[in-house]
Design a protein around this motif. Structure first.
Motif, PDB file in Angstrom:
ATOM      1  N   ARG A   1       0.842  -1.204   0.000  1.00  0.00           N
ATOM      2  CA  ARG A   1       0.000   0.000   0.000  1.00  0.00           C
ATOM      3  C   ARG A   1       0.878   1.256   0.000  1.00  0.00           C
ATOM      4  O   ARG A   1       0.601   2.225  -0.713  1.00  0.00           O
TER       5      ARG A   1
ATOM      6  N   ARG B   1      -7.127  -0.495   2.299  1.00  0.00           N
ATOM      7  CA  ARG B   1      -7.756   0.032   1.090  1.00  0.00           C
ATOM      8  C   ARG B   1      -7.106  -0.507  -0.178  1.00  0.00           C
ATOM      9  O   ARG B   1      -6.022  -0.098  -0.549  1.00  0.00           O
TER      10      ARG B   1
ATOM     11  N   THR C   1     -11.268   6.219  -9.986  1.00  0.00           N
ATOM     12  CA  THR C   1     -10.592   5.267 -10.867  1.00  0.00           C
ATOM     13  C   THR C   1     -11.510   4.808 -11.993  1.00  0.00           C
ATOM     14  O   THR C   1     -11.132   4.813 -13.167  1.00  0.00           O
TER      15      THR C   1
ATOM     16  N   ALA D   1     -14.036  -0.774  -7.673  1.00  0.00           N
ATOM     17  CA  ALA D   1     -13.015   0.251  -7.466  1.00  0.00           C
ATOM     18  C   ALA D   1     -13.706   1.517  -6.973  1.00  0.00           C
ATOM     19  O   ALA D   1     -14.938   1.572  -6.818  1.00  0.00           O
ATOM     20  N   ASN D   2     -12.897   2.553  -6.738  1.00  0.00           N
ATOM     21  CA  ASN D   2     -13.490   3.826  -6.341  1.00  0.00           C
ATOM     22  C   ASN D   2     -13.938   4.594  -7.579  1.00  0.00           C
ATOM     23  O   ASN D   2     -13.544   4.287  -8.703  1.00  0.00           O
TER      24      ASN D   2
ATOM     25  N   LYS E   1      -1.703   1.444  -8.887  1.00  0.00           N
ATOM     26  CA  LYS E   1      -2.945   0.867  -8.367  1.00  0.00           C
ATOM     27  C   LYS E   1      -2.656  -0.479  -7.702  1.00  0.00           C
ATOM     28  O   LYS E   1      -2.008  -1.349  -8.301  1.00  0.00           O
TER      29      LYS E   1
ATOM     30  N   ASP F   1      -7.111  -0.406  -4.290  1.00  0.00           N
ATOM     31  CA  ASP F   1      -7.616   0.500  -5.317  1.00  0.00           C
ATOM     32  C   ASP F   1      -8.648  -0.205  -6.193  1.00  0.00           C
ATOM     33  O   ASP F   1      -9.626   0.407  -6.631  1.00  0.00           O
TER      34      ASP F   1
ATOM     35  N   CYS G   1       2.585   1.663  -3.476  1.00  0.00           N
ATOM     36  CA  CYS G   1       1.621   2.120  -4.489  1.00  0.00           C
ATOM     37  C   CYS G   1       1.260   3.586  -4.290  1.00  0.00           C
ATOM     38  O   CYS G   1       1.154   4.349  -5.264  1.00  0.00           O
ATOM     39  N   ASP G   2       1.036   3.981  -3.043  1.00  0.00           N
ATOM     40  CA  ASP G   2       0.707   5.383  -2.780  1.00  0.00           C
ATOM     41  C   ASP G   2       1.864   6.301  -3.154  1.00  0.00           C
ATOM     42  O   ASP G   2       1.662   7.397  -3.704  1.00  0.00           O
TER      43      ASP G   2
END
Length: 454
Positions: free
Chosen positions: A239, A275, A300, A296-297, A248, A277, A242-243
């Motif tokens: 995580r 979380r 995205t 996904a959110n 993703k 993605d 990726c951040d």
């Protein structure tokens, strides 16, 4: 013309003659009925199924609530192509899934037919959202066997051998698993995570720039890789990576979802706020009806062009209706409680075999989560599996296959997994205490028989 009447043996011969050579089978049984964990064959056998269609029939074969919902939907609306309009079961299934998502940001869904297709949908979304091509997966991963998802599979070469070139831009890093990292089974989880982090850092320094990576895909419990749970610390590290780099993080819950590991999704074991993605799911969502999905959110998903997603049978109405009914069964809480009880029973047997003076020399590892568990056997050609053995101990060859054959001969269906000598247990989550006792009795007898035969 009426269908021809054939005996069970004749149907099996017919299958051998006309079903693709590329499809393997445990045995040439002709299955005519399924009920709970029982499978009935055309020649009158009753098999105790500890495979659940490889993790699909989580609620057992022909669960009444699911079958009734599907039957009712067949008489209402069988199919509406998803690009034509909404249909009620599609929206109802989203309504049931929204409250159980592992993170509240996951609120945009797309349904497809199979896990492989859902994986490829996630690749498309990640590439579109980031404007990048490359994908990172992990050694031992299984994401499918189509030309795209097959390029991401790293559990066995059989799935794609001789069929390349596959989808380009896929890089593999080490999973935090002792066997894959070349260290002993007793290596601490902290050290496994440290080694896996180092290997991922090397991939990002030597093989692909982070600025070219669209997504990192990972299974929270590797399936075909050997039923290996991922340490939470490594998922948290992914995580962070990726951040930091705008990558993703895609969590593949195709096999681990819907209480298979004891929680709705396997990453629920990590932290309530973890979380992804993008999350991929399939198998247990509709208890045998072909449907898969990605979630996904909104940010995205909104990068997609209208019309870029779809498929003739995607989000089929009957499969969605079955999925709605399955979620209602899961919501009762009975499945979660039963997984806890039956997994305790299962691990008690496996751990007893791993410590028994009769059989401990055969067993390298016991692992898993919930009713997604495995026992890895020692291999005379693999020194890593021989940790703790007195010098000169004789280890039989092909232990797993021999144990599996004994189980099959006694009407218990179990599966091997991974390139290492491993048997996995993946029964329906409605398994009773009596069924688990019976299965563990057959399995114990099989392991003891191999130990005695040598």
């Amino acid at each position: 013309m009426p269908a021809p009447v054939r005996s069970a043996a004749q149907w099996a011969d017919f299958g051998r003659d006309h079903v693709s050579h590329g499809l393997g089978r445990l045995r040439d049984h002709v299955i005519v009925k399924g009920e709970g964990l029982d499978l009935h064959t055309a020649d009158g056998k009753k098999l105790l199924d500890f495979t659940a269609g490889i993790g699909v029939t989580n609620l057992g074969h022909c669960h009444p609530a699911v079958s009734q919902a599907a039957a009712a939907q067949v008489n209402t609306l069988v199919h509406l192509q998803c690009s034509i309009g909404f249909h009620a079961p599609y929206l109802q299934l989203i309504d049931r899934l929204l409250p159980v998502m592992p993170h509240q940001s996951l609120d945009q869904f797309f349904f497809w037919n199979s896990g492989s297709e859902a994986v490829e949908a996630a690749v498309k979304v990640a590439r579109k959202a980031t404007g990048r091509q490359n994908i990172i997966v992990f050694q031992g991963a299984y994401h499918g066997r189509t030309m795209g998802s097959g390029a991401m599979t790293r559990s066995k070469p059989i799935y794609t051998q001789g069929t390349g070139p596959l989808m380009p831009g896929v890089f593999a890093s080490a999973y935090p698993y002792w066997h894959g990292l070349g260290v002993s089974p007793s290596t601490s989880e902290e050290e496994l995570v440290r080694l896996a982090k180092h290997q991922l850092d090397l991939v990002l320094r030597q093989q692909t720039s982070p600025t070219d990576v669209a997504a990192i895909f990972i299974e929270p419990v590797q399936g075909e890789g050997g039923y290996v749970p991922c340490p939470p610390a490594f998922l948290h590290y992914l995580r962070e990576v990726c951040d930091k780099h705008g990558i993703k993080l895609v969590i593949d819950e195709v096999q681990t979802g819907f209480f298979r590991t004891g929680k709705y999704f396997a990453i629920d074991h990590i932290t309530p706020s973890f979380r992804p993605d993008i999350m991929v799911f399939a198998k247990g969502v509709a208890n045998g009806f072909p449907i898969s999905g990605i979630v996904a959110n909104k940010e995205t998903m909104d990068t997609l062009d209208v019309g870029s997603m779809g498929g003739t049978y995607a989000g089929n109405a009957v499969a969605c209706a079955a999925g709605v009914a399955a979620q209602d069964v899961y919501a009762s809480g009975e499945i979660e409680a039963n997984v806890a009880a039956r997994s305790e029973q299962l691990y008690a047997t496996l751990n007893k075999l791993a410590t028994s003076s009769k059989t401990k020399h055969l067993i390298a590892d016991v692992r898993g989560l919930g009713l997604m568990s495995a026992i890895e056997f020692r291999n005379p050609a693999d020194s890593l599996t021989q940790e703790g053995l007195p010098e000169g101990t004789s280890i039989p060859k092909s232990i797993g296959k021999r144990v599996q054959e004994h189980c099959l001969d006694n009407d218990l269906l179990v599966l091997t997994t991974s390139c290492f000598d491993t048997i996995r247990f993946i029964p329906a989550l409605v398994c009773t205490e009596e069924q688990m006792t019976r299965a563990m009795g057959i399995f114990t007898e099989a392991v003891e028989k191999v130990a005695l035969e040598g």
